[in-house]
Design an enzyme around this catalytic site. Structure first.
Site, PDB file in Angstrom:
ATOM      1  N   ASN A   7     -12.411  13.723 -46.703  1.00 59.27           N
ATOM      2  CA  ASN A   7     -13.584  14.598 -46.688  1.00 59.27           C
ATOM      3  C   ASN A   7     -14.520  14.134 -47.792  1.00 59.27           C
ATOM      4  O   ASN A   7     -14.329  14.477 -48.958  1.00 59.27           O
ATOM      5  CB  ASN A   7     -13.110  16.046 -46.907  1.00 59.27           C
ATOM      6  CG  ASN A   7     -14.248  17.017 -47.221  1.00 59.27           C
ATOM      7  OD1 ASN A   7     -15.427  16.633 -47.234  1.00 59.27           O
ATOM      8  ND2 ASN A   7     -13.894  18.260 -47.490  1.00 59.27           N
ATOM      9  N   GLU A 385     -11.367  22.326 -45.495  1.00 63.32           N
ATOM     10  CA  GLU A 385     -11.945  21.501 -44.433  1.00 63.32           C
ATOM     11  C   GLU A 385     -10.913  20.476 -43.947  1.00 63.32           C
ATOM     12  O   GLU A 385     -10.859  20.148 -42.762  1.00 63.32           O
ATOM     13  CB  GLU A 385     -13.196  20.779 -44.957  1.00 63.32           C
ATOM     14  CG  GLU A 385     -14.376  21.723 -45.206  1.00 63.32           C
ATOM     15  CD  GLU A 385     -15.430  21.142 -46.137  1.00 63.32           C
ATOM     16  OE1 GLU A 385     -15.080  20.806 -47.295  1.00 63.32           O
ATOM     17  OE2 GLU A 385     -16.592  21.026 -45.729  1.00 63.32           O
TER      18      GLU A 385
HETATM   19 MG   LIG Z   1     -17.891  19.819 -49.691  1.00 65.44          MG
END
Ligand SMILES: [Mg+2]
Ligand SMILES: Nc1ncnc2c1ncn2[C@@H]1O[C@H](COP(=O)(O)OP(=O)(O)O)[C@@H](O)[C@H]1O
Ligand SMILES: CC(=O)OP(=O)(O)O
Length: 396
Positions: A7, A385
């Protein structure tokens, strides 16, 4: 099966290695303050119910360099978690801008890479970095599937009245100029957690993601119906280095009267504005330190930052016609209790009332921080995420 998730945000690179289908994290970590003084890596290995932490510091100039150091941590030394690159079945990449092409997790082919490249100018702080991480991962994990999960995907449910700009239709039809919205994977993940927490069939949620990039989303019955970022991840809230909303007249004025070039203007609003431009640093921790030393510019930056968020809460309360919960998430949203307090002060008209004791008691796990008489829940939810990306990659 092992899935590695990468990410890359504008200031950081986060990663997690998951054993699937158990969804068990094998290791996780983050590289922070990329490109600014004081870069560091925090790496955690999970084994037999224990955690081993490794920290490394030293200037990291860019995401490619950061990722190479992370890959060394995975494969070398006492706490190596894989024997060979072939132990990784898939690498899931967060890709910020997917334009109109991508709505779900997508196997990365040369064609997909070209599409990601085409969108460089629309997400200049992200897509080039995401692309670089894909290349480094392809070179390292030659036999793994590379999969992209796009920030824009969750916002594909936004209705036309919210995604169209009030410019002639031709620009939408021919140039796909519309609101896309970002941080979708995060807004999706935290709003799903909130819906479970509320245990309510129909829900009206405002998700506030405050990282280096910042955005808000109005989420009705689990679907995004509006968001503060737009065509690119530049509009809306004030961010680390991005201006957020700015009247385009400012751009015309600087071009006409000061001879600014396209590149200078892009640098100004993407890299020199926000907390950095107003308060002297892009990093909220630095801003807090400057304020404690009596720095007036940094104090003003905090006021602007909170004010914008409040204004969007009002707007989203109106379009949702009510609110069940607001969520704070990401680097600032999770860690800066003073910012949460500044945002929630004097919102009692909307029946948003913060409990200061609960607010400062947040310790990294989902928590309700509203007072008992607040009609609206105020939740702090750690975003994940990487987990959401791994889940979607496994599904694919
Ligand atoms: Mg971020
Ligand atoms: N303890 C803390 N107090 C205040 N701000 C923090 C704290 N920890 C992290 N932050 C802020 O979070 C921001 C980075 O958030 P993050 O979600 O990691 O960013 P991104 O993913 O957009 O790169 C930085 O402004 C950083 O200063
Ligand atoms: C879209 C965006 O701004 O992402 P980040 O906050 O990770 O920079």
């Amino acid at each position: 099966m092992n899935i590695l998730v990468i990410n890359s945000g504008s200031s950081s690179l986060k990663y997690q290695l998951f054993k699937m289908p158990e969804k068990a994290p094998v290791c996780s970590g983050l590289v922070e303050r990329i490109g600014i003084e004081g870069s560091f890596i925090k790496h955690t290995v999970y084994s037999n119910g224990e955690k081993h932490n490794i920290e490394e510091s030293g200037f990291i100039a860019n995401h490619g360099e950061g990722l190479k150091q992370v890959l060394a941590l995975l494969t070398e030394g006492e706490y190596a978690v894989i024997n060979s690159p072939d132990d990784i079945a898939a690498v899931g990449h967060r890709v910020v801008h997917g334009g109109e092409h991508f709505t779900g997790a997508t196997l990365i082919t040369d064609e997909v890479k070209q599409q990601i490249k085409k969108l460089f100018s629309l997400a200049p702080l992200h897509n080039p970095v995401n692309y670089k991480c894909i290349e480094v991962a392809e070179q390292t994990f030659k036999n793994a599937r590379q999969i992209a999960v796009f920030d824009t995907a969750f916002h594909q449910t936004i209705p036309e009245q919210a995604y169209r700009y009030a410019i002639p239709e031709w620009y939408y039809k021919e140039h796909a100029i519309r609101v896309y919205g970002f941080h979708g994977t995060s807004h999706k993940y935290v709003s799903e957690q909130a819906i479970k927490w509320l245990n309510k069939e129909n829900s009206k949620i405002i998700s506030i993601h405050l990282g280096n990039g910042c955005s808000m989303a109005a989420i009705k019955d689990g679907k995004s119906i509006d968001t503060s970022m737009g065509f690119g991840p530049l509009s809306g809230l004030m961010m680390g280095t991005r201006s957020g909303n700015i009247d385009p007249s400012v751009i015309f004025h600087l071009m006409e009267h000061s001879g600014y070039t396209l590149e200078q203007l892009s640098t100004l609003v993407n890299k020199q504005s926000g907390l950095l431009g107003v308060g002297g640093s892009s990093d909220m921790r630095d801003i807090r330190k400057l304020v404690s030393e009596g720095n007036a510019a940094a104090a003003l930056a905090l006021k602007l930052y909170a004010y914008r968020i409040k204004k969007f809460i009002g707007a989203y309360a109106a379009i949702l016609n009510g609110i069940d919960a607001i969520i704070f998430t990401a680097g600032v949203g999770e860690n800066d209790s003073n910012m949460r307090e500044a945002v929630c002060t004097e919102l009692d008209y909307l029946s948003i009332k913060l409990d200061p004791t609960q607010n400062t008691a947040y310790k990294g796990e989902m928590k309700e921080i509203n007072s008992a008489d607040s009609k609206i829940k105020i939740l702090v939810i750690p975003t994940n995420e990487e987990y959401e990306i791994a889940h979607q990659c496994y599904g694919l």
